[in-house]
Design a protein around this motif. Structure first.
Motif, PDB file in Angstrom:
ATOM      1  N   PRO A  89     -12.616  13.281 -22.369  1.00 15.72           N
ATOM      2  CA  PRO A  89     -12.395  14.514 -21.610  1.00 15.72           C
ATOM      3  C   PRO A  89     -11.955  14.220 -20.177  1.00 15.72           C
ATOM      4  O   PRO A  89     -12.475  13.314 -19.522  1.00 15.72           O
ATOM      5  CB  PRO A  89     -13.777  15.194 -21.631  1.00 15.72           C
ATOM      6  N   GLY A  90     -10.997  15.008 -19.716  1.00 16.14           N
ATOM      7  CA  GLY A  90     -10.624  14.915 -18.317  1.00 16.14           C
ATOM      8  C   GLY A  90     -11.719  15.527 -17.456  1.00 16.14           C
ATOM      9  O   GLY A  90     -12.197  16.625 -17.735  1.00 16.14           O
ATOM     10  N   TYR A  97      12.326   6.564 -19.209  1.00 13.48           N
ATOM     11  CA  TYR A  97      12.028   7.043 -17.858  1.00 13.48           C
ATOM     12  C   TYR A  97      11.410   5.911 -17.044  1.00 13.48           C
ATOM     13  O   TYR A  97      10.923   4.910 -17.593  1.00 13.48           O
ATOM     14  CB  TYR A  97      11.045   8.213 -17.907  1.00 13.48           C
ATOM     15  N   ASP A  98      11.431   6.090 -15.746  1.00 15.38           N
ATOM     16  CA  ASP A  98      10.710   5.189 -14.845  1.00 15.38           C
ATOM     17  C   ASP A  98       9.312   5.774 -14.689  1.00 15.38           C
ATOM     18  O   ASP A  98       9.137   6.835 -14.096  1.00 15.38           O
ATOM     19  CB  ASP A  98      11.428   5.117 -13.500  1.00 15.38           C
ATOM     20  N   TYR A  99       8.312   5.093 -15.261  1.00 13.18           N
ATOM     21  CA  TYR A  99       6.956   5.638 -15.309  1.00 13.18           C
ATOM     22  C   TYR A  99       6.070   5.071 -14.209  1.00 13.18           C
ATOM     23  O   TYR A  99       6.122   3.866 -13.911  1.00 13.18           O
ATOM     24  CB  TYR A  99       6.295   5.329 -16.661  1.00 13.18           C
ATOM     25  N   VAL A 100       5.253   5.936 -13.634  1.00 15.40           N
ATOM     26  CA  VAL A 100       4.145   5.525 -12.775  1.00 15.40           C
ATOM     27  C   VAL A 100       2.893   5.779 -13.594  1.00 15.40           C
ATOM     28  O   VAL A 100       2.551   6.929 -13.878  1.00 15.40           O
ATOM     29  CB  VAL A 100       4.108   6.337 -11.463  1.00 15.40           C
ATOM     30  N   VAL A 101       2.231   4.702 -14.027  1.00 19.05           N
ATOM     31  CA  VAL A 101       1.080   4.834 -14.925  1.00 19.05           C
ATOM     32  C   VAL A 101      -0.196   4.789 -14.091  1.00 19.05           C
ATOM     33  O   VAL A 101      -0.523   3.773 -13.480  1.00 19.05           O
ATOM     34  CB  VAL A 101       1.069   3.728 -15.996  1.00 19.05           C
ATOM     35  N   ALA A 102      -0.914   5.903 -14.065  1.00 15.30           N
ATOM     36  CA  ALA A 102      -2.092   6.057 -13.208  1.00 15.30           C
ATOM     37  C   ALA A 102      -3.376   5.939 -14.026  1.00 15.30           C
ATOM     38  O   ALA A 102      -3.366   6.086 -15.247  1.00 15.30           O
ATOM     39  CB  ALA A 102      -2.045   7.422 -12.514  1.00 15.30           C
ATOM     40  N   PRO A 103      -4.501   5.669 -13.361  1.00 14.60           N
ATOM     41  CA  PRO A 103      -5.792   5.566 -14.055  1.00 14.60           C
ATOM     42  C   PRO A 103      -6.383   6.952 -14.319  1.00 14.60           C
ATOM     43  O   PRO A 103      -6.585   7.733 -13.387  1.00 14.60           O
ATOM     44  CB  PRO A 103      -6.661   4.769 -13.084  1.00 14.60           C
ATOM     45  N   TYR A 104      -6.647   7.254 -15.582  1.00 13.92           N
ATOM     46  CA  TYR A 104      -7.178   8.563 -15.969  1.00 13.92           C
ATOM     47  C   TYR A 104      -8.595   8.736 -15.426  1.00 13.92           C
ATOM     48  O   TYR A 104      -9.408   7.824 -15.460  1.00 13.92           O
ATOM     49  CB  TYR A 104      -7.180   8.669 -17.491  1.00 13.92           C
TER      50      TYR A 104
END
Length: 444
Positions: free
Chosen positions: A228-229, A188-195
């Motif tokens: 934890p989120g 896939y084409d991923y957009v990797v974001a900061p958790y």
């Protein structure tokens, strides 16, 4: 010489000694490893279970205990990386498997258990109107993404071909972002974001929103270190995805154990889809994906243009029977609440010991899941986890092994329901022994 340099030197010496003691104590496991290496690369078929200098070979499990090839007994606080929530050979699940075996298996047909297990899941997980089974959590995530992509396309979002994931995320062997991605990831084409970064994630959604068909996130990152989120972060994801028509997928393969209805129920945040796995299959191979009716009906074979979802063992009799017994009879809502309350108490005790001794060591997590970190920084971001002293964590692993505590090399623990007060006290005592004996090596 600065104190920190001395401490690092002493830590290396302690680690060398601990490794050698491990080797000397486990000659039969070493021999098994050498034999396996003749037929498997590195003697391994599951990367997570490898550790240097060699992994131990388990020959028996009973209750909350394991025994290795050299006859050593361990209290199992790892719980098969959350899949072993029932301990080993739970009598209710064993009886269910025996009954199923009495009637044969591999039917190439529907069985009496799959609808019952599906109903149990639908009744407990808030986001799931309909559910389908797979053989692993990895497969569950793969199928959830496939469904979400087609759902976006059929809704007229032709440009939506990207997936947003997060630094540190782990969604199976082909959806791995713990260390920046994997060469075997799904293409896939991923957009990797900061958790846990609301503004950083919002900025990426503003930039790529029209191109994103799904946001895949763990409400607590498990493999990254029980991070934890933040509830505000997860709520922001829910609001942003709803406003943009993006499917929000909660990967609860690990975290569904953290309340009767999963971490989403504990947080009061309902995604569009949820993926499951691990313990819900009663200790057998299991995975699932489910969600809103309008998405899941894409897989309804009675409808025109339905999506295919095959898998010889999706509804295998042993998993379905074990799952009905385990999830329906053993891991009831009351038991789930009790186990996670016990985990919170144990983690509080461990952190109190670390604080009392003023060491750079602590435990993060929620409920029955926790991870050790050799740092004083509060565990809120990937940078906090990266600050952990990896040599100190490896020394912790070897010391726990010597003390008869079965825990992951990365310091991860997932309690099972067979652990009683005596076993909990032994685990806490072993950590206290480590902290006090190694205090000079764990200075902030």
């Amino acid at each position: 010489m600065p104190d920190q340099v001395l401490a690092n030197s002493d830590l290396q010496s302690a680690l060398v000694e601990a490794r050698q003691a491990y080797i000397d104590r486990n000659p039969k496991s070493f021999a098994r490893h050498q034999e396996a290496s003749q037929a498997m690369p590195g003697g391994n078929t599951r990367t997570t279970l490898h550790n240097a200098p060699f992994p131990l070979t388990v020959v028996r499990g009973e209750g909350c205990r394991l025994w290795d090839a050299d006859g050593h007994e361990y209290i199992d606080v790892l719980g098969e990386y959350t899949a072993g929530i029932y301990g080993h050979s739970h009598p209710v699940i064993r009886a269910a498997i025996d009954r199923a075996l009495d009637h044969g298996w591999n039917y190439a047909g529907r069985n009496a258990y799959e609808g019952e297990l599906a109903r149990l899941i639908v009744d407990r997980i808030p986001s799931i109107d309909l559910v389908r089974f797979t053989n692993s959590g990895t497969e569950g995530n793969v199928m959830a993404l496939a469904g979400a992509k087609v759902f976006a396309q059929r809704a007229g979002r032709a440009k939506a071909t990207k997936v947003m994931v997060f630094h540190g995320g782990y969604h199976g062997g082909v959806l791995y972002f713990v260390s920046g991605g994997s060469p075997v990831n799904m293409p896939y084409d991923y957009v990797v974001a900061p958790y846990n970064d609301i503004e950083g994630t919002r900025a990426l959604l503003a930039k790529h929103g029209e191109e994103i068909f799904a946001v895949l996130v763990e409400p607590m990152q498990g493999s990254h270190g029980c991070l934890p989120g933040d509830p505000d972060f997860l709520r922001a994801l829910r609001d942003e995805t709803r406003a943009r028509g993006i499917t929000l997928i909660f990967d609860e393969v690990m975290t569904s154990r953290l309340s009767p209805g999963g971490l989403q129920a504990r947080l009061g945040i309902v995604p569009d889809m949820t993926t499951l796995g691990k313990y819900i299959g009663g200790g057998m191979s299991f995975g699932a994906f489910g969600g809103r009716r309008e998405i899941m009906e894409l897989f309804d074979p009675t409808k025109p243009d339905s999506l295919p979802h095959a898998g010889t063992f999706n509804n295998n009799v042993l998993t379905m029977a074990a799952g009905v017994a385990g999830y329906g009879e053993v891991y009831t809502p009351d038991v789930a609440d009790a186990l996670n309350a016990r985990g919170d108490r144990i983690r509080d005790r461990l952190n109190a010991i670390c604080a009392k001794n003023d060491v750079a060591f602590q435990f993060s997590g929620i409920g029955s899941m926790m991870t050790a970190h050799a740092t004083t920084r509060p565990i809120r971001t990937a940078a906090d986890i990266a600050s952990s002293n990896q040599d100190a964590k490896e020394l912790f692993f070897f010391d726990m092994s010597a003390a008869g505590i079965w825990i992951a090399r990365r310091g991860f623990a997932a309690l099972n329901i067979m652990i009683g007060e005596a076993e909990a006290d032994r685990f806490v005592s072993a950590v206290e022994e480590f902290v006090t004996a190694r205090k000079a090596l764990l200075q902030p």
